[in-house]
Write a protein that holds these residues in place. Structure first.
Motif, PDB file in Angstrom:
ATOM      1  N   GLN A 265       6.363  -7.275 -15.169  1.00 34.08           N
ATOM      2  CA  GLN A 265       6.659  -6.599 -16.558  1.00 34.08           C
ATOM      3  C   GLN A 265       5.220  -6.747 -16.824  1.00 34.08           C
ATOM      4  O   GLN A 265       5.012  -5.919 -17.869  1.00 34.08           O
ATOM      5  CB  GLN A 265       7.567  -7.857 -17.166  1.00 34.08           C
ATOM      6  CG  GLN A 265       8.978  -7.667 -16.807  1.00 34.08           C
ATOM      7  CD  GLN A 265      10.045  -8.807 -17.649  1.00 34.08           C
ATOM      8  OE1 GLN A 265       9.913  -8.606 -18.728  1.00 34.08           O
ATOM      9  NE2 GLN A 265      10.313  -9.789 -16.991  1.00 34.08           N
ATOM     10  N   ILE A 266       4.362  -7.795 -16.626  1.00 37.99           N
ATOM     11  CA  ILE A 266       3.019  -7.633 -17.204  1.00 37.99           C
ATOM     12  C   ILE A 266       2.073  -6.624 -17.154  1.00 37.99           C
ATOM     13  O   ILE A 266       1.511  -5.976 -17.827  1.00 37.99           O
ATOM     14  CB  ILE A 266       2.280  -8.973 -16.911  1.00 37.99           C
ATOM     15  CG1 ILE A 266       2.846 -10.135 -17.568  1.00 37.99           C
ATOM     16  CG2 ILE A 266       0.890  -8.974 -17.465  1.00 37.99           C
ATOM     17  CD1 ILE A 266       2.692 -11.655 -17.221  1.00 37.99           C
ATOM     18  N   VAL A 267       2.286  -6.181 -15.586  1.00 36.21           N
ATOM     19  CA  VAL A 267       1.415  -5.119 -15.105  1.00 36.21           C
ATOM     20  C   VAL A 267       1.893  -3.709 -15.892  1.00 36.21           C
ATOM     21  O   VAL A 267       1.122  -2.726 -15.558  1.00 36.21           O
ATOM     22  CB  VAL A 267       1.256  -4.762 -13.480  1.00 36.21           C
ATOM     23  CG1 VAL A 267       0.633  -5.989 -13.022  1.00 36.21           C
ATOM     24  CG2 VAL A 267       2.802  -4.658 -13.000  1.00 36.21           C
ATOM     25  N   ALA A 268       3.017  -3.552 -16.159  1.00 33.15           N
ATOM     26  CA  ALA A 268       3.501  -2.415 -16.733  1.00 33.15           C
ATOM     27  C   ALA A 268       3.082  -1.936 -17.853  1.00 33.15           C
ATOM     28  O   ALA A 268       3.037  -0.849 -18.408  1.00 33.15           O
ATOM     29  CB  ALA A 268       5.158  -2.484 -17.013  1.00 33.15           C
ATOM     30  N   VAL A 272      -3.595  -3.493 -20.987  1.00 30.62           N
ATOM     31  CA  VAL A 272      -4.094  -4.941 -20.513  1.00 30.62           C
ATOM     32  C   VAL A 272      -5.081  -4.659 -19.322  1.00 30.62           C
ATOM     33  O   VAL A 272      -4.647  -3.689 -18.404  1.00 30.62           O
ATOM     34  CB  VAL A 272      -2.843  -5.674 -19.976  1.00 30.62           C
ATOM     35  CG1 VAL A 272      -3.319  -7.072 -19.527  1.00 30.62           C
ATOM     36  CG2 VAL A 272      -1.949  -6.147 -21.158  1.00 30.62           C
ATOM     37  N   TRP A 273      -6.203  -5.637 -19.408  1.00 29.14           N
ATOM     38  CA  TRP A 273      -7.256  -5.566 -18.142  1.00 29.14           C
ATOM     39  C   TRP A 273      -6.964  -6.431 -17.346  1.00 29.14           C
ATOM     40  O   TRP A 273      -7.037  -7.672 -17.681  1.00 29.14           O
ATOM     41  CB  TRP A 273      -8.545  -5.643 -19.035  1.00 29.14           C
ATOM     42  CG  TRP A 273      -9.682  -5.634 -17.799  1.00 29.14           C
ATOM     43  CD1 TRP A 273      -9.656  -4.802 -16.926  1.00 29.14           C
ATOM     44  CD2 TRP A 273     -10.901  -6.389 -18.025  1.00 29.14           C
ATOM     45  NE1 TRP A 273     -11.087  -4.688 -16.142  1.00 29.14           N
ATOM     46  CE2 TRP A 273     -11.726  -5.752 -16.713  1.00 29.14           C
ATOM     47  CE3 TRP A 273     -11.352  -7.210 -18.831  1.00 29.14           C
ATOM     48  CZ2 TRP A 273     -12.942  -6.132 -16.417  1.00 29.14           C
ATOM     49  CZ3 TRP A 273     -12.657  -7.711 -18.363  1.00 29.14           C
ATOM     50  CH2 TRP A 273     -13.654  -7.226 -17.436  1.00 29.14           C
ATOM     51  N   PHE A 274      -6.143  -6.135 -16.047  1.00 28.04           N
ATOM     52  CA  PHE A 274      -6.206  -7.024 -14.749  1.00 28.04           C
ATOM     53  C   PHE A 274      -7.605  -7.327 -14.456  1.00 28.04           C
ATOM     54  O   PHE A 274      -8.058  -6.233 -13.654  1.00 28.04           O
ATOM     55  CB  PHE A 274      -5.099  -6.702 -13.963  1.00 28.04           C
ATOM     56  CG  PHE A 274      -3.734  -7.424 -14.210  1.00 28.04           C
ATOM     57  CD1 PHE A 274      -3.360  -8.619 -13.682  1.00 28.04           C
ATOM     58  CD2 PHE A 274      -2.789  -6.815 -14.860  1.00 28.04           C
ATOM     59  CE1 PHE A 274      -2.390  -9.315 -13.948  1.00 28.04           C
ATOM     60  CE2 PHE A 274      -1.908  -7.432 -15.284  1.00 28.04           C
ATOM     61  CZ  PHE A 274      -1.539  -8.732 -14.772  1.00 28.04           C
ATOM     62  N   ALA A 275      -8.263  -8.277 -14.266  1.00 27.84           N
ATOM     63  CA  ALA A 275      -9.606  -8.600 -13.868  1.00 27.84           C
ATOM     64  C   ALA A 275      -9.765  -9.728 -12.965  1.00 27.84           C
ATOM     65  O   ALA A 275      -8.596 -10.486 -12.797  1.00 27.84           O
ATOM     66  CB  ALA A 275     -10.538  -8.568 -15.212  1.00 27.84           C
TER      67      ALA A 275
END
Length: 305
Positions: A265-268, A272-275
């Motif tokens: 759900q978050i990566v959708a 948002v920057w996944f770092a």
């Protein structure tokens, strides 16, 4: 009281901080890769036997993480395109080199996490600590191809000398001081040195082991944290959401499914920057918000002199 190198600075009074592409929230997965010495108490699923010279239940439970749990977690991160920040004991390089090789292949970032997790990082004489930290950094540099730039003490522990000794070794950030949603400068020489947010609450050990919550609870906590931080970062960007994971805990199948559900759900959300923690630290150190914060820190220090 916070130590002298941390200056009180309310989040409402800071210059605006934005992440790459104008994104307002950064998220990272802090994957704790740890070793434990036999015959010494450590994180346990069956506390009554934790102090015994031979403790099969707890030792085997922790070892499950490196034999099975970490690979289950790695496969999920690979599928979702998430690069881990590996919070790693230096002993892992000698005792679990296959995990290090897997992380190198995936270009993980590496955060020094002591030697093992069987003792706190405290009550160490200055020169002994300097040697130990130098050995940790050298071991990790040889095994991973680059020296770590960050530090998380075992169980968030440090000595009064640790930050300065880490700075001397080239480290640029600490994860131990979980008092903020944003990175902030630390008054440590030789600098620059900053704090990058981590969490003792959005973390599988306190959720599952200390508080005995369930998989659905964990999923809800992750999503609640994310939803509130994402909404509030629209008006106050620059927040960092940390997800602390330990393979012997979250790698259990009945818990893993709830991590997977939350992360999907978050990566959708493409805003948002996944770092990694290295990427977060590098961006902040090069951002005008860091320069402004450092100048304000110097002004307050001079006013108190």
């Amino acid at each position: 009281m916070a130590p002298a190198f941390i200056d009180h600075w309310p989040i409402t009074e800071r210059p605006e901080l934005t992440w790459p592409g104008g994104r307002s929230l950064a998220v990272y997965v802090g994957l704790n890769i740890e070793t434990f010495e036999e015959g010494r108490p450590a994180t346990s699923v069956i506390p009554p036997t934790a102090g015994l010279p031979l403790d099969p239940a707890n030792h085997a439970w922790r070892d499950y993480g490196s034999r099975v749990g970490v690979w289950r977690t790695v496969e999920l991160l690979d599928e979702l395109g998430i690069k881990a920040s590996a919070l790693i004991n230096s002993d892992v390089c000698h005792r679990r080199p296959e995990i290090v090789r897997a992380g190198v292949e995936r270009n993980w970032c590496w955060v020094a996490h002591g030697i093992s997790n069987s003792s706190f990082w405290s009550d160490i004489e200055l020169e002994q600590e300097r040697r130990a930290l130098s050995e940790i950094f050298a071991t990790l540099a040889e095994a991973t191809g680059r020296a770590p730039r960050g530090w998380l003490g075992p169980a968030f522990t440090e000595t009064p000398d640790t930050p300065r000794l880490l700075a001397e070794l080239g480290a640029r950030y600490l994860l131990d001081w979980c008092c903020d949603d944003q990175p902030f400068p630390l008054d440590i020489e030789p600098g620059p040195m900053i704090s990058v947010p981590y969490s003792p609450e959005v973390n599988d050990i306190p959720i599952f082991i200390d508080r005995c919550l369930t998989g659905p609870d964990f999923e809800r906590i992750l999503l609640d944290q994310f939803e509130v931080m994402r909404a509030q970062s629209v008006r106050r960007p620059g927040a960092v959401m940390a997800i602390g994971l330990h393979p012997f805990v979250i790698g259990q199948p009945f818990r893993h499914k709830y991590l997977e559900r939350a992360l999907r759900q978050i990566v959708a959300h493409d805003d948002v920057w996944f770092a990694t923690t290295d990427e977060i630290a590098d961006w902040y150190l090069g951002h005008e918000a860091h320069a402004a914060a450092t100048a304000a820190l110097a002004d307050r220090k001079a006013a108190r002199a």
